[in-house]
Scaffold this active site. Sequence first.
Site, PDB file in Angstrom:
ATOM      1  CE  LYS A 175      -1.745   2.695   2.982  1.00 43.56           C
ATOM      2  NZ  LYS A 175      -1.591   3.933   2.190  1.00 43.56           N
ATOM      3  CB  SER A 229       4.883   9.138  11.260  1.00 41.39           C
ATOM      4  OG  SER A 229       3.600   8.576  11.371  1.00 41.39           O
ATOM      5  CD  GLU A 250      13.598   0.357   8.952  1.00 42.37           C
ATOM      6  OE1 GLU A 250      14.103   1.430   9.333  1.00 42.37           O
ATOM      7  OE2 GLU A 250      14.129  -0.738   9.141  1.00 42.37           O
ATOM      8  CB  CYS A 284      13.396   8.447   7.727  1.00 42.90           C
ATOM      9  SG  CYS A 284      14.366   7.459   6.582  1.00 42.90           S
ATOM     10  CD  GLU A 381      10.571  12.423  11.090  1.00 41.39           C
ATOM     11  OE1 GLU A 381       9.477  12.001  11.480  1.00 41.39           O
ATOM     12  OE2 GLU A 381      11.353  11.745  10.399  1.00 41.39           O
TER      13      GLU A 381
HETATM   14  P1  NAD Z   1       2.618   8.188   7.885  1.00 43.45           P
HETATM   15  O1  NAD Z   1       2.885   7.329   9.054  1.00 43.45           O
HETATM   16  O2  NAD Z   1       1.586   9.230   8.013  1.00 43.45           O
HETATM   17  O3  NAD Z   1       2.188   7.305   6.619  1.00 43.45           O
HETATM   18  C1  NAD Z   1       2.993   6.267   6.128  1.00 43.45           C
HETATM   19  C2  NAD Z   1       2.113   5.247   5.425  1.00 43.45           C
HETATM   20  O4  NAD Z   1       1.248   4.668   6.389  1.00 43.45           O
HETATM   21  C3  NAD Z   1       1.206   5.816   4.347  1.00 43.45           C
HETATM   22  O5  NAD Z   1       1.099   4.892   3.278  1.00 43.45           O
HETATM   23  C4  NAD Z   1      -0.121   5.967   5.067  1.00 43.45           C
HETATM   24  O6  NAD Z   1      -1.225   5.925   4.194  1.00 43.45           O
HETATM   25  C5  NAD Z   1      -0.094   4.760   5.978  1.00 43.45           C
HETATM   26  N1  NAD Z   1      -0.925   4.875   7.189  1.00 43.45           N
HETATM   27  C6  NAD Z   1      -1.248   5.993   7.878  1.00 43.45           C
HETATM   28  N2  NAD Z   1      -2.028   5.684   8.938  1.00 43.45           N
HETATM   29  C7  NAD Z   1      -2.202   4.344   8.930  1.00 43.45           C
HETATM   30  C8  NAD Z   1      -2.900   3.425   9.755  1.00 43.45           C
HETATM   31  N3  NAD Z   1      -3.598   3.832  10.825  1.00 43.45           N
HETATM   32  N4  NAD Z   1      -2.853   2.116   9.444  1.00 43.45           N
HETATM   33  C9  NAD Z   1      -2.142   1.671   8.394  1.00 43.45           C
HETATM   34  N5  NAD Z   1      -1.469   2.509   7.548  1.00 43.45           N
HETATM   35  C10 NAD Z   1      -1.496   3.822   7.817  1.00 43.45           C
HETATM   36  O7  NAD Z   1       4.018   8.802   7.474  1.00 43.45           O
HETATM   37  P2  NAD Z   1       4.318   9.851   6.307  1.00 43.45           P
HETATM   38  O8  NAD Z   1       4.082  11.211   6.832  1.00 43.45           O
HETATM   39  O9  NAD Z   1       3.642   9.450   5.052  1.00 43.45           O
HETATM   40  O10 NAD Z   1       5.871   9.584   6.079  1.00 43.45           O
HETATM   41  C11 NAD Z   1       6.834  10.290   6.697  1.00 43.45           C
HETATM   42  C12 NAD Z   1       7.372   9.510   7.876  1.00 43.45           C
HETATM   43  O11 NAD Z   1       7.987   8.303   7.425  1.00 43.45           O
HETATM   44  C13 NAD Z   1       8.442  10.272   8.603  1.00 43.45           C
HETATM   45  O12 NAD Z   1       8.254  10.130   9.986  1.00 43.45           O
HETATM   46  C14 NAD Z   1       9.718   9.574   8.152  1.00 43.45           C
HETATM   47  O13 NAD Z   1      10.784   9.724   9.050  1.00 43.45           O
HETATM   48  C15 NAD Z   1       9.263   8.176   8.018  1.00 43.45           C
HETATM   49  N6  NAD Z   1      10.171   7.389   7.148  1.00 43.45           N
HETATM   50  C16 NAD Z   1      11.001   6.446   7.717  1.00 43.45           C
HETATM   51  C17 NAD Z   1      11.893   5.744   6.920  1.00 43.45           C
HETATM   52  C18 NAD Z   1      12.825   4.714   7.522  1.00 43.45           C
HETATM   53  O14 NAD Z   1      13.404   3.926   6.769  1.00 43.45           O
HETATM   54  N7  NAD Z   1      13.007   4.693   8.828  1.00 43.45           N
HETATM   55  C19 NAD Z   1      11.952   5.994   5.552  1.00 43.45           C
HETATM   56  C20 NAD Z   1      11.107   6.948   5.012  1.00 43.45           C
HETATM   57  C21 NAD Z   1      10.213   7.644   5.832  1.00 43.45           C
END
Ligand code: NAD
Length: 487
Positions: A175, A229, A250, A284, A381
């Site tokens: 997804k 996140s 992650e 990230c 962040e």
């Molecule tokens: P997010 O957590 O809002 O969303 C990430 C994904 O999760 C999206 O596809 C979203 O649709 C899905 N999602 C959201 N709520 C959900 C739920 N309740 N159940 C299941 N899926 C759900 O994060 P974002 O704002 O899209 O991405 C940025 C974040 O990702 C930052 O915190 C960044 O640091 C992190 N990130 C981490 C890495 C790593 O390798 N550690 C890499 C890239 C990004």
Amino acid sequence: MATATQDYGLWIDGEQVEAAETRELIEPATGEPLARTAVAGTEGVDRAVEAARAALEGAWLKTPPTERSRLLHALADAVVANRKELAELESRNVGKAISSVKAELNQAVENFRFYASAIASIAGRSTPMGGSLLFYSLKEPVGVAGQIVPWNYPLTMTTWKLAPALAAGCTIVLKPDSATPLTALRLAELAGEVGFPPGVINVVPGPGTTVGAHLVRHPGIDKVAFTGSTSTGAEIMRMAADGIKRVTLELGGKSPNLVFADADLSSAIPSSVWSIYYSAGQSCEARSRVLVERPIYDDFVAQFADKAKTLKVGDPLVAETQIGSLISQEHRGRVHGYVERGVEEGAEVVAGGEPREGPGAFYPPTVLAQVDNRMGVAQEEIFGPVVTVIPFEDEKDAIRIANDVRYGLMATVWTGDPARGHRVAARIKSGTVGINMPYTAFPGIPFGGYKQSGFGRELGLEALDLYLETKSVIVSTSPRPINPFGL
Ligand code: NAD
């Protein structure tokens, strides 16, 4: 690949599938419409899981490891052959500078090739147990993997997730974020073209709280691999608990970049600039806390700010652009809110700090100096091109500040003293530490978090292992009957 009403459908069971709901994607750099894509509902997830389960127990089960390896190489070749299209899709969908996307594509190719070779390392072990018992172990795929990726590196995160799962023999329902699904969908289509059986890779873009949550809770999903996140990661853990699903997370970061006074500043300064502003700071592993030894602090801030001001911000499709657009106007508003908060907390803006006029969600490289590590801008962040520069007194103080944060994803140390480099690397609580080297992720090298940056690893043999179960088989080689109750 266009259909009558949707430029991009869902990708289920080897074909494009229309959905009842669609979404118009807006190009972040222009504010103009880019494409109309299908948005999955829960029934789309159900169909995708069913297809993945059928492939797991059917065509994919019958595909030998050598053929899985060949297919991964073929997918790498297809990415190379279609790199121009993929680069442009990613750049326009995310607003990211195409120069960055090209580097990410090269890494994606190497990642598929690494796991194509790593398949040869999937092997159990065998030990005589004493007496007449022989033990051997089997490594088996975990099953159907539900993979969830964020908007900031849609292509990279998709390839990081797909490659080890495919190598292990799992099937996948992925997804992407509903705002950035284009390269994941195209990659799945390419996988079909090179011969991956239908149902092995399924892609269902949709909102997280409905479609993502349904995927995590789905009884047909054996493992959840999530990148996003920290707050969503905690929610995923809660949801996965009921089914005792395997989970890897992650998550976010607020990574430190430590600059000691004995460092080679001709390397440390430009690399530190790259380490925060690459991908417009929407990374990230962005080194968003730069810790600088007090005697060189003022000089460092001045030189860093001068370099930050020279970065080329603009049209992501122009080859020379170094910083493209942020993902949306809304996100830019959030980033700017952090800068205003930093000023209220006592930080000084020495570069950037004001959104750029005109269409697109551009934000200039911004430097906040005189930051104390306890300020909100040093702890949270920001996920944009905003660096906080914090002074430290000595090595002990540097390590204390570096670790004084809830995250632990990445750290970089700049020093002219090799012994100090290793000493500090050993004391910092993060999944990766660079010494006099700004880069973060390499094919084959494990990547992941300590503390609230998550657990499990991406890349490397470590990630492969997380898609495998170990089965112990114990055999009697004795010719005598076994009769524990003496019956
Ligand atoms: P997010 O957590 O809002 O969303 C990430 C994904 O999760 C999206 O596809 C979203 O649709 C899905 N999602 C959201 N709520 C959900 C739920 N309740 N159940 C299941 N899926 C759900 O994060 P974002 O704002 O899209 O991405 C940025 C974040 O990702 C930052 O915190 C960044 O640091 C992190 N990130 C981490 C890495 C790593 O390798 N550690 C890499 C890239 C990004």
